[in-house]
Design a protein around this motif. Structure first.
Motif: not given
Length: 148
Positions: A34-49
């Motif tokens: 159902y899901y192909d990792e290559k087609e689904q980029p990962t969100p940019i990690l943001t450090k909380p304040p």
């Protein structure tokens, strides 16, 4: 005759229940259909304040995090394909337990999150969802003041 029919009915019911049980075994390739990792980029990690009530949940700790059953609020940022547009979306869930696959995919409430970033709210109140950039998945406003 009734005993024979009852016996056959029991065997049939047992056969169908074990079939569904066997089909639910944890197969790490099960979701690749159902899901192909290559087609689904990962969100940019943001450090909380600094001194924030938000904290990033380390992907390697998902199983430990969700086996604790601590009943906290989480936001899950994930890639989504909506009306032929590639966007990042955000869900806010109060999670006491989540299924975690061998590939660290998270299954919550019937949804499966692939290549996700998860943040936990460490406050006592219900938080407001942070605002994200829908093109990158980066958190651009933590809305810290709303859920304090």
């Amino acid at each position: 005759m009734k005993k024979i029919l009852s016996f056959l009915g029991t065997i049939i019911l047992m056969g169908t229940s074990t079939t569904s049980l066997v089909s639910c075994q944890n197969d790490k390739n099960k979701y690749k259909y159902y899901y192909d990792e290559k087609e689904q980029p990962t969100p940019i990690l943001t450090k909380p304040p600094k001194n924030s009530k938000w904290s990033l949940v380390n992907k390697n700790e998902y199983k430990n995090e969700f086996n604790k059953k601590i009943n906290k609020w989480y936001v899950i940022i994930y890639f989504s394909k909506y009306k032929n547009e590639n966007i990042f979306a955000i869900d806010k869930e109060k999670i006491s337990f989540a299924g975690v696959t061998e590939d660290n995919y998270i299954a919550v409430g019937g949804g499966l999150y692939v290549n996700q970033v998860i943040y936990r709210w460490n406050g006592n109140n219900e938080p407001e969802k942070p605002t994200i950039n829908k093109n990158t998945g980066e958190v651009i406003d933590w809305r810290e003041h709303m859920g304090a």
